[in-house]
Design a protein around this motif. Structure first.
Motif, PDB file in Angstrom:
ATOM      1  N   GLY A  64     -39.411   6.947  92.376  1.00 10.94           N
ATOM      2  CA  GLY A  64     -38.100   6.513  92.830  1.00 10.94           C
ATOM      3  C   GLY A  64     -38.213   6.006  94.257  1.00 10.94           C
ATOM      4  O   GLY A  64     -39.120   6.388  95.003  1.00 10.94           O
ATOM      5  N   PHE A  65     -37.301   5.153  94.648  1.00  6.93           N
ATOM      6  CA  PHE A  65     -37.362   4.600  96.003  1.00  6.93           C
ATOM      7  C   PHE A  65     -37.115   5.664  97.064  1.00  6.93           C
ATOM      8  O   PHE A  65     -37.629   5.566  98.175  1.00  6.93           O
ATOM      9  CB  PHE A  65     -36.364   3.453  96.150  1.00  6.93           C
ATOM     10  N   GLU A  66     -36.332   6.680  96.731  1.00  5.41           N
ATOM     11  CA  GLU A  66     -36.133   7.762  97.695  1.00  5.41           C
ATOM     12  C   GLU A  66     -37.450   8.496  97.960  1.00  5.41           C
ATOM     13  O   GLU A  66     -37.750   8.877  99.100  1.00  5.41           O
ATOM     14  CB  GLU A  66     -35.070   8.746  97.193  1.00  5.41           C
ATOM     15  N   LEU A  67     -38.257   8.684  96.908  1.00  2.00           N
ATOM     16  CA  LEU A  67     -39.559   9.336  97.069  1.00  2.00           C
ATOM     17  C   LEU A  67     -40.470   8.484  97.951  1.00  2.00           C
ATOM     18  O   LEU A  67     -41.091   9.000  98.894  1.00  2.00           O
ATOM     19  CB  LEU A  67     -40.204   9.541  95.701  1.00  2.00           C
ATOM     20  N   LEU A  68     -40.549   7.179  97.680  1.00  2.09           N
ATOM     21  CA  LEU A  68     -41.406   6.313  98.485  1.00  2.09           C
ATOM     22  C   LEU A  68     -40.895   6.212  99.919  1.00  2.09           C
ATOM     23  O   LEU A  68     -41.695   6.143 100.865  1.00  2.09           O
ATOM     24  CB  LEU A  68     -41.485   4.920  97.857  1.00  2.09           C
ATOM     25  N   ALA A  69     -39.583   6.217 100.093  1.00  2.00           N
ATOM     26  CA  ALA A  69     -39.025   6.192 101.451  1.00  2.00           C
ATOM     27  C   ALA A  69     -39.378   7.479 102.201  1.00  2.00           C
ATOM     28  O   ALA A  69     -39.701   7.447 103.394  1.00  2.00           O
ATOM     29  CB  ALA A  69     -37.513   6.007 101.395  1.00  2.00           C
ATOM     30  N   ALA A  70     -39.322   8.615 101.498  1.00  2.00           N
ATOM     31  CA  ALA A  70     -39.692   9.886 102.131  1.00  2.00           C
ATOM     32  C   ALA A  70     -41.174   9.891 102.508  1.00  2.00           C
ATOM     33  O   ALA A  70     -41.555  10.382 103.584  1.00  2.00           O
ATOM     34  CB  ALA A  70     -39.374  11.050 101.191  1.00  2.00           C
ATOM     35  N   GLY A  87     -34.623  -7.170  93.048  1.00  3.70           N
ATOM     36  CA  GLY A  87     -33.542  -6.192  93.063  1.00  3.70           C
ATOM     37  C   GLY A  87     -32.232  -6.726  93.596  1.00  3.70           C
ATOM     38  O   GLY A  87     -31.285  -5.965  93.781  1.00  3.70           O
ATOM     39  N   LEU A  88     -32.145  -8.050  93.843  1.00  4.06           N
ATOM     40  CA  LEU A  88     -30.885  -8.643  94.302  1.00  4.06           C
ATOM     41  C   LEU A  88     -29.939  -8.926  93.133  1.00  4.06           C
ATOM     42  O   LEU A  88     -28.861  -9.492  93.322  1.00  4.06           O
ATOM     43  CB  LEU A  88     -31.157  -9.940  95.075  1.00  4.06           C
ATOM     44  N   GLU A  89     -30.357  -8.545  91.936  1.00  5.30           N
ATOM     45  CA  GLU A  89     -29.521  -8.613  90.745  1.00  5.30           C
ATOM     46  C   GLU A  89     -29.821  -7.370  89.922  1.00  5.30           C
ATOM     47  O   GLU A  89     -30.877  -6.749  90.079  1.00  5.30           O
ATOM     48  CB  GLU A  89     -29.820  -9.880  89.946  1.00  5.30           C
ATOM     49  N   ASP A  90     -28.888  -6.989  89.059  1.00  3.11           N
ATOM     50  CA  ASP A  90     -29.080  -5.808  88.217  1.00  3.11           C
ATOM     51  C   ASP A  90     -29.744  -6.256  86.924  1.00  3.11           C
ATOM     52  O   ASP A  90     -29.108  -6.829  86.044  1.00  3.11           O
ATOM     53  CB  ASP A  90     -27.738  -5.134  87.937  1.00  3.11           C
ATOM     54  N   TYR A 139     -36.618  -1.358  87.653  1.00  3.41           N
ATOM     55  CA  TYR A 139     -35.613  -1.757  86.654  1.00  3.41           C
ATOM     56  C   TYR A 139     -34.338  -0.942  86.778  1.00  3.41           C
ATOM     57  O   TYR A 139     -33.222  -1.485  86.725  1.00  3.41           O
ATOM     58  CB  TYR A 139     -36.216  -1.600  85.258  1.00  3.41           C
ATOM     59  N   HIS A 140     -34.483   0.359  86.957  1.00  2.00           N
ATOM     60  CA  HIS A 140     -33.319   1.249  86.923  1.00  2.00           C
ATOM     61  C   HIS A 140     -32.678   1.469  88.293  1.00  2.00           C
ATOM     62  O   HIS A 140     -31.629   2.092  88.372  1.00  2.00           O
ATOM     63  CB  HIS A 140     -33.722   2.607  86.326  1.00  2.00           C
ATOM     64  N   GLN A 141     -33.297   0.965  89.376  1.00  6.50           N
ATOM     65  CA  GLN A 141     -32.746   1.234  90.711  1.00  6.50           C
ATOM     66  C   GLN A 141     -32.572  -0.058  91.521  1.00  6.50           C
ATOM     67  O   GLN A 141     -33.122  -0.192  92.604  1.00  6.50           O
ATOM     68  CB  GLN A 141     -33.669   2.202  91.465  1.00  6.50           C
ATOM     69  N   PRO A 142     -31.792  -1.014  91.014  1.00  2.00           N
ATOM     70  CA  PRO A 142     -31.566  -2.234  91.796  1.00  2.00           C
ATOM     71  C   PRO A 142     -30.838  -1.908  93.095  1.00  2.00           C
ATOM     72  O   PRO A 142     -30.129  -0.898  93.188  1.00  2.00           O
ATOM     73  CB  PRO A 142     -30.693  -3.088  90.873  1.00  2.00           C
ATOM     74  N   VAL A 143     -31.030  -2.761  94.085  1.00  2.94           N
ATOM     75  CA  VAL A 143     -30.429  -2.502  95.396  1.00  2.94           C
ATOM     76  C   VAL A 143     -29.230  -3.411  95.678  1.00  2.94           C
ATOM     77  O   VAL A 143     -28.622  -3.304  96.739  1.00  2.94           O
ATOM     78  CB  VAL A 143     -31.463  -2.667  96.533  1.00  2.94           C
ATOM     79  N   VAL A 144     -28.906  -4.282  94.733  1.00  4.02           N
ATOM     80  CA  VAL A 144     -27.851  -5.261  95.002  1.00  4.02           C
ATOM     81  C   VAL A 144     -26.544  -4.586  95.397  1.00  4.02           C
ATOM     82  O   VAL A 144     -25.827  -5.067  96.297  1.00  4.02           O
ATOM     83  CB  VAL A 144     -27.651  -6.194  93.786  1.00  4.02           C
ATOM     84  N   ALA A 145     -26.198  -3.459  94.784  1.00  2.00           N
ATOM     85  CA  ALA A 145     -24.948  -2.778  95.117  1.00  2.00           C
ATOM     86  C   ALA A 145     -25.008  -2.074  96.464  1.00  2.00           C
ATOM     87  O   ALA A 145     -23.965  -1.716  97.027  1.00  2.00           O
ATOM     88  CB  ALA A 145     -24.597  -1.772  94.021  1.00  2.00           C
ATOM     89  N   ASP A 146     -26.213  -1.873  96.997  1.00  3.18           N
ATOM     90  CA  ASP A 146     -26.374  -1.177  98.274  1.00  3.18           C
ATOM     91  C   ASP A 146     -26.279  -2.103  99.477  1.00  3.18           C
ATOM     92  O   ASP A 146     -26.149  -1.638 100.615  1.00  3.18           O
ATOM     93  CB  ASP A 146     -27.735  -0.459  98.322  1.00  3.18           C
ATOM     94  N   LEU A 147     -26.399  -3.410  99.258  1.00  6.30           N
ATOM     95  CA  LEU A 147     -26.485  -4.343 100.381  1.00  6.30           C
ATOM     96  C   LEU A 147     -25.301  -4.258 101.340  1.00  6.30           C
ATOM     97  O   LEU A 147     -25.497  -4.299 102.566  1.00  6.30           O
ATOM     98  CB  LEU A 147     -26.640  -5.775  99.855  1.00  6.30           C
TER      99      LEU A 147
END
Length: 352
Positions: free
Chosen positions: A137-143, A190-193, A265-273
């Motif tokens: 998950g991106f949270e794991l890689l960010a950590a 990840g700019l689209e879902d 695939y399951h964690q797009p970032v478009v909604a986070d922008l």
């Protein structure tokens, strides 16, 4: 006397020929070594952590524990080679899914020459790092990335992310806002879902497909699709991707790749922008049509995916105060395809 002269002449000629042959042999050996350094050795298996593959920079490892498994995270830490800029900040470079930290070599050199300290990790699951079968998950890689900065004594860094690294850059900035100065997104996926146009698949299916992806011509065609004009330097990515298929641990690599596909695939970032609250630069190659899972979509939906000219403008509109640089005639690798322009834009942005 003439006979003696002739004998001596023949003797000296033989010695010279032997010496010349030795010199030619030495030159041939040097030429072979130079060729070995520049010509991909496609028939030689490569370990899944790129064991023995030369690196442009010294590689170090940080030992971490991820989900109960002890793993090594590879990274390079480059000192400035030029006068420090007024900001004096560290720059963190985040690679894409089908790349490793080595893909940042020209950018890393340019940033170091401009006076920046440059840190380039291979995320766990990629490049020279361990390939565990984790729930990625991106949270794991960010950590993990934050732990690397802690290890290096870096409190805050500017972040540049390419492709999947752009997705990680967004998540890192949101998870660790106090540690992120400025953010550069270079053709981020990840700019689209993707879930709207690409069907979901089990990890077992993705694993089987990755295991079967061992055709050299197909791998080269995949990387060629990323760029507008193919250059010899891009062959490095083809070589790395193909040679791991020849090694005994390739199934382990393929399983990690399947897991990281699920993450993208399951964690797009478009909604986070819209949640980003820091200076952001988007650098978008206008010929890029990359998308996660595109090959699994129907032909109709495939044509809708990865429209970076549209995606870049939408992302710039969604991110408060962001700046958009559109590069005509450039595909998915702006840091290679338009290196001079990319570096000028990035350095100007980092100077603020």
């Amino acid at each position: 006397m003439n006979t003696r002269r002739s004998f001596l002449t023949v003797g000296v000629g033989a010695g010279a020929a032997a010496a010349l042959g030795t010199a030619h042999a030495a030159q041939a050996a040097q030429a072979a070594q130079a060729t070995a350094r520049t010509t991909p050795a496609y028939d030689i298996p490569l370990g899944i952590a790129m064991e023995g593959y030369p690196s442009a920079f010294p590689v170090r490892f940080l030992r971490l524990v991820n989900q109960g498994e002890t793993v090594n995270m590879a990274y390079t830490d480059l000192a400035p080679t030029g006068p420090a800029p007024a900001t004096g900040r560290t720059v963190l470079l985040l690679h894409g899914k089908n790349f490793d930290g080595g893909a940042w070599e020209p950018t890393a050199r340019a940033l170091a020459a401009a006076g920046h300290r440059v840190v380039v990790p291979d995320q766990v699951g990629f490049g020279r790092s361990a390939k565990p079968a984790l729930d990625y998950g991106f949270e794991l890689l960010a950590a993990n990335t934050a732990a690397l900065l802690d290890h290096l004594g870096i409190a805050r860094a500017d972040v540049i992310g390419h492709s999947l690294g752009g997705m990680l850059g967004v998540r890192f900035a949101l998870e660790h806002p106090d540690r992120t100065g400025r953010l550069v997104l270079a053709n981020p996926v990840g700019l689209e879902d993707y879930r709207e146009l690409v069907p979901a698949h089990t990890t077992e299916r993705l694993f089987a497909d990755e295991l079967a992806n061992t055709d050299l011509a197909g791998i080269r065609a995949f990387y060629r699709s990323y760029v507008v004009h193919w250059r010899r330097a891009y062959e490095r990515h083809v070589e790395l991707r193909y040679r791991v298929t020849l090694g005994g641990e390739y199934p382990r690599w393929a399983l990690a790749s399947a897991h990281t596909y699920q993450m993208a695939y399951h964690q797009p970032v478009v909604a986070d922008l819209p949640r980003l609250r820091l200076p952001v630069l988007l650098v978008i190659g206008q010929e890029d049509r990359a998308a996660v899972g595109k090959s699994y979509a129907t032909p109709e939906n495939r044509a809708k995916l990865g429209n970076f000219p549209v995606l870049g403008r939408r992302a710039a509109a969604a991110i408060p105060g962001s700046r958009l640089v559109e590069l005509a005639g450039v595909g998915h690798l702006p840091q290679w395809e338009a290196a001079d322009r990319f570096e000028r834009e990035v350095l100007s942005f980092l100077r603020g």
